[in-house]
Design a protein around this motif. Structure first.
Motif, mmCIF file in Angstrom:
data_model
loop_
_atom_site.group_PDB
_atom_site.id
_atom_site.type_symbol
_atom_site.label_atom_id
_atom_site.label_comp_id
_atom_site.label_asym_id
_atom_site.label_seq_id
_atom_site.Cartn_x
_atom_site.Cartn_y
_atom_site.Cartn_z
ATOM 1 N N THR A 266 -8.711 1.127 14.646
ATOM 2 C CA THR A 266 -9.837 1.199 13.721
ATOM 3 C C THR A 266 -9.596 2.242 12.646
ATOM 4 O OG1 THR A 266 -11.410 0.495 15.433
ATOM 5 C CG2 THR A 266 -12.313 1.615 13.495
ATOM 6 N N TYR A 267 -9.199 3.436 13.064
ATOM 7 C CA TYR A 267 -8.950 4.507 12.101
ATOM 8 C C TYR A 267 -7.751 4.192 11.217
ATOM 9 C CZ TYR A 267 -12.467 7.530 14.141
ATOM 10 O OH TYR A 267 -13.646 8.057 14.555
ATOM 11 N N PHE A 268 -6.745 3.539 11.780
ATOM 12 C CA PHE A 268 -5.597 3.140 10.965
ATOM 13 C C PHE A 268 -6.035 2.172 9.873
ATOM 14 C CE2 PHE A 268 -1.217 4.297 11.515
ATOM 15 C CZ PHE A 268 -1.225 5.093 12.642
ATOM 16 N N MET A 269 -6.834 1.189 10.239
ATOM 17 C CA MET A 269 -7.296 0.221 9.247
ATOM 18 C C MET A 269 -8.059 0.900 8.120
ATOM 19 S SD MET A 269 -8.434 -3.233 11.290
ATOM 20 C CE MET A 269 -9.076 -2.528 12.818
ATOM 21 N N ILE A 270 -8.929 1.827 8.476
ATOM 22 C CA ILE A 270 -9.723 2.527 7.464
ATOM 23 C C ILE A 270 -8.826 3.320 6.531
ATOM 24 C CG2 ILE A 270 -11.416 4.375 7.111
ATOM 25 C CD1 ILE A 270 -12.756 3.418 9.723
ATOM 26 N N HIS A 271 -7.893 4.073 7.091
ATOM 27 C CA HIS A 271 -7.003 4.890 6.272
ATOM 28 C C HIS A 271 -6.045 4.030 5.455
ATOM 29 C CE1 HIS A 271 -7.966 9.008 7.334
ATOM 30 N NE2 HIS A 271 -8.105 8.635 8.586
ATOM 31 N N ILE A 272 -5.505 2.986 6.076
ATOM 32 C CA ILE A 272 -4.580 2.105 5.368
ATOM 33 C C ILE A 272 -5.289 1.437 4.193
ATOM 34 C CG2 ILE A 272 -3.299 -0.055 5.538
ATOM 35 C CD1 ILE A 272 -2.565 0.787 8.416
ATOM 36 N N HIS A 273 -6.493 0.962 4.434
ATOM 37 C CA HIS A 273 -7.246 0.324 3.349
ATOM 38 C C HIS A 273 -7.508 1.323 2.229
ATOM 39 C CE1 HIS A 273 -10.224 -2.095 1.235
ATOM 40 N NE2 HIS A 273 -11.020 -1.035 1.243
ATOM 41 N N ARG A 274 -7.947 2.504 2.579
ATOM 42 C CA ARG A 274 -8.293 3.505 1.565
ATOM 43 C C ARG A 274 -7.098 3.852 0.693
ATOM 44 N NH1 ARG A 274 -10.681 8.453 4.331
ATOM 45 N NH2 ARG A 274 -12.554 7.177 4.417
ATOM 46 N N VAL A 275 -5.961 4.137 1.358
ATOM 47 C CA VAL A 275 -4.796 4.572 0.585
ATOM 48 C C VAL A 275 -4.206 3.421 -0.210
ATOM 49 C CG1 VAL A 275 -3.026 4.174 2.364
ATOM 50 C CG2 VAL A 275 -2.753 6.034 0.699
ATOM 51 N N SER A 276 -4.240 2.200 0.326
ATOM 52 C CA SER A 276 -3.641 1.064 -0.366
ATOM 53 C C SER A 276 -4.479 0.642 -1.566
ATOM 54 C CB SER A 276 -3.466 -0.127 0.584
ATOM 55 O OG SER A 276 -4.724 -0.598 1.043
ATOM 56 N N VAL A 277 -5.797 0.637 -1.409
ATOM 57 C CA VAL A 277 -6.671 0.237 -2.521
ATOM 58 C C VAL A 277 -6.516 1.196 -3.691
ATOM 59 C CG1 VAL A 277 -9.082 0.099 -3.274
ATOM 60 C CG2 VAL A 277 -8.357 -1.026 -1.166
ATOM 61 N N ARG A 278 -6.458 2.492 -3.398
ATOM 62 C CA ARG A 278 -6.324 3.476 -4.468
ATOM 63 C C ARG A 278 -4.973 3.341 -5.184
ATOM 64 N NH1 ARG A 278 -10.076 7.695 -4.320
ATOM 65 N NH2 ARG A 278 -12.046 6.726 -3.693
ATOM 66 N N GLU A 279 -3.935 3.042 -4.423
ATOM 67 C CA GLU A 279 -2.604 2.918 -5.031
ATOM 68 C C GLU A 279 -2.502 1.628 -5.837
ATOM 69 O OE1 GLU A 279 -0.595 5.259 -5.147
ATOM 70 O OE2 GLU A 279 -1.380 6.581 -3.600
ATOM 71 N N GLN A 280 -3.078 0.539 -5.324
ATOM 72 C CA GLN A 280 -3.000 -0.753 -6.028
ATOM 73 C C GLN A 280 -3.837 -0.744 -7.303
ATOM 74 O OE1 GLN A 280 -4.232 -3.180 -2.678
ATOM 75 N NE2 GLN A 280 -2.189 -4.084 -2.540
ATOM 76 N N ALA A 281 -4.843 0.121 -7.346
ATOM 77 C CA ALA A 281 -5.732 0.157 -8.516
ATOM 78 C C ALA A 281 -5.087 0.831 -9.705
ATOM 79 C CB ALA A 281 -7.031 0.885 -8.151
#
Length: 282
Positions: A266-281
Motif C-alpha cells: 500500500t505504501y509503495f503504491m502511494i509513494h510510487i504514484h506520487r513520485v511518478s506523477v510529479r516526474e511525468q508532469a
C-alpha cells in the motif's frame, strides 16, 4: 577532573586521571573557572564521553545558539531512549536532538508547526521508536512548557532510528544501498522516467526505501494482516503504481525470499504514484 575547555558557565570539557575526555554539565559548574582548574564534582549533573574533538567543537557551536536546558533535556531523552530501546545510540544524537528540539519549540511558540509527511509510516513501522518519542514529547513539555504536536514524535522517532549504532555496519549499509538502487531502477524503467533527485517526493520515496531495506535485512517486515480495505482502494485508484509495486514484490521474493505485506505494498503504491506523477508532469 581537570578543565580542558569551557563552553559556558554550565558546560565544560574535562579530562579525568585516566586521560579520558568527557563533557560535564551542571548549573554554574564552570562559573569563574579557567582551563586547568578542577571541577567541583558536587555540581556535575550530567556527563558523557566525547567520541572526538570535532564532536566537542560542534557542541560548542550549538551552545552559542541553544539554551543549556535544551542540551540537558536532549541528554535525558537520549538516556531514556537508550534504556527503553535497549540499545546503544550514536553520540551524534545529542547534537541532532538538541538542534531539532530547539527549533521545534521555537516554531511552536511562533505558531509555525511543521507537518511530518512520514508520520503514519513511522507510527506503523517503527512502533518502539515512536512510543519512546511520545515520552520525549512529555519530557519536552515538562521542561519547556511547550506541547509539541504529534508530528514531532515521528520526527524524533526517525532521529532515534538513525542513531542506532547497530544499524550502520558497512556490509548492511552496502546491502541497503543495493536494495534502494534496484527498486529505484525498477520504478524508473517501468515508467520510463528520470528522477529529479532534488524533489521532495523523490526524497520521501528514497527515505521510505531505506527504512524498507532496513526492515528487509533485519527480518522486521510487519505481518499483522495489514489494512486490506485500504490496500484495495489504493490498488483501484493507482493501477499503474500497483503494477509497478508487483514488480518490486517479485524482485524481493526472488532476491531476498521475502514476502511484502499488504501494508508495505500500500505504501509503495502511494509513494510510487506520487513520485511518478510529479516526474511525468515535467
Amino acid at each position: 577532573m581537570e578543565i580542558k575547555k569551557i563552553f559556558n558557565n554550565n558546560v565544560a570539557l574535562t579530562e579525568d586521571p585516566t586521560q579520558t575526555e568527557m563533557v560535564v554539565m551542571g548549573k554554574g559548574l564552570a562559573f569563574q573557572k579557567k582551563v586547568g582548574d578542577q571541577i567541583d564534582a558536587d555540581k556535575i549533573e550530567k556527563t558523557f564521553i566525547t567520541p572526538s574533538e570535532s564532536f566537542a567543537d560542534k557542541l560548542y557551536e550549538l551552545l552559542d545558539e541553544i539554551p543549556y536546558e535544551i542540551i540537558s533535556l536532549s541528554k535525558d531523552i537520549t538516556d531514556m531512549a537508550s534504556n527503553e530501546l535497549d540499545t546503544t545510540l550514536n553520540d551524534s544524537l545529542y547534537l541532532a536532538l538538541s538542534d531539532h528540539i530547539h527549533f521545534a519549540v521555537g516554531r511552536s511558540k511562533n505558531g509555525l508547526p511543521i507537518k511530518n509527511a512520514l508520520m503514519w509510516e513511522v507510527k506503523k513501522f517503527y512502533k518502539a521508536e515512536y512510543q519512546v518519542a511520545r515520552k520525549a514529547l512529555d519530557m519536552i513539555e515538562h521542561t519547556t512548557g511547550v506541547s509539541l504536536p504529534e508530528d514531532e514524535a515521528a520526527s524524533i522517532a526517525l532521529h532515534l532510528f538513525n542513531a542506532r549504532q547497530d544499524s550502520s555496519g558497512m556490509e548492511e549499509t552496502m546491502a541497503m544501498t543495493a536494495i534502494v538502487h534496484d527498486v529505484t531502477s525498477i520504478v524508473k524503467y517501468h515508467y520510463g522516467i528520470d528522477f529529479d533527485e532534488g524533489s521532495m517526493n523523490y526524497n520521501r520515496f528514497i527515505t521510505h526505501l531505506r527504512y524498507f531495506a532496513y526492515r528487509i535485512l533485519r527480518g522486521e517486515l510487519n505481518d499483522d494482516g495489514g489494512n486490506g480495505e485500504l490496500y484495495e482502494q489504493v490498488k483501484m485508484q493507482y493501477p499503474e503504481a500497483y503494477e509497478c509495486s508487483k514488480k518490486v514484490q517479485a524482485y524481493m521474493e526472488k532476491r531476498y525470499q521475502k514476502q511484502m505485506t499488504k501494508d508495505e505494498l500500500t505504501y509503495f503504491m502511494i509513494h510510487i504514484h506520487r513520485v511518478s506523477v510529479r516526474e511525468q508532469a515535467k
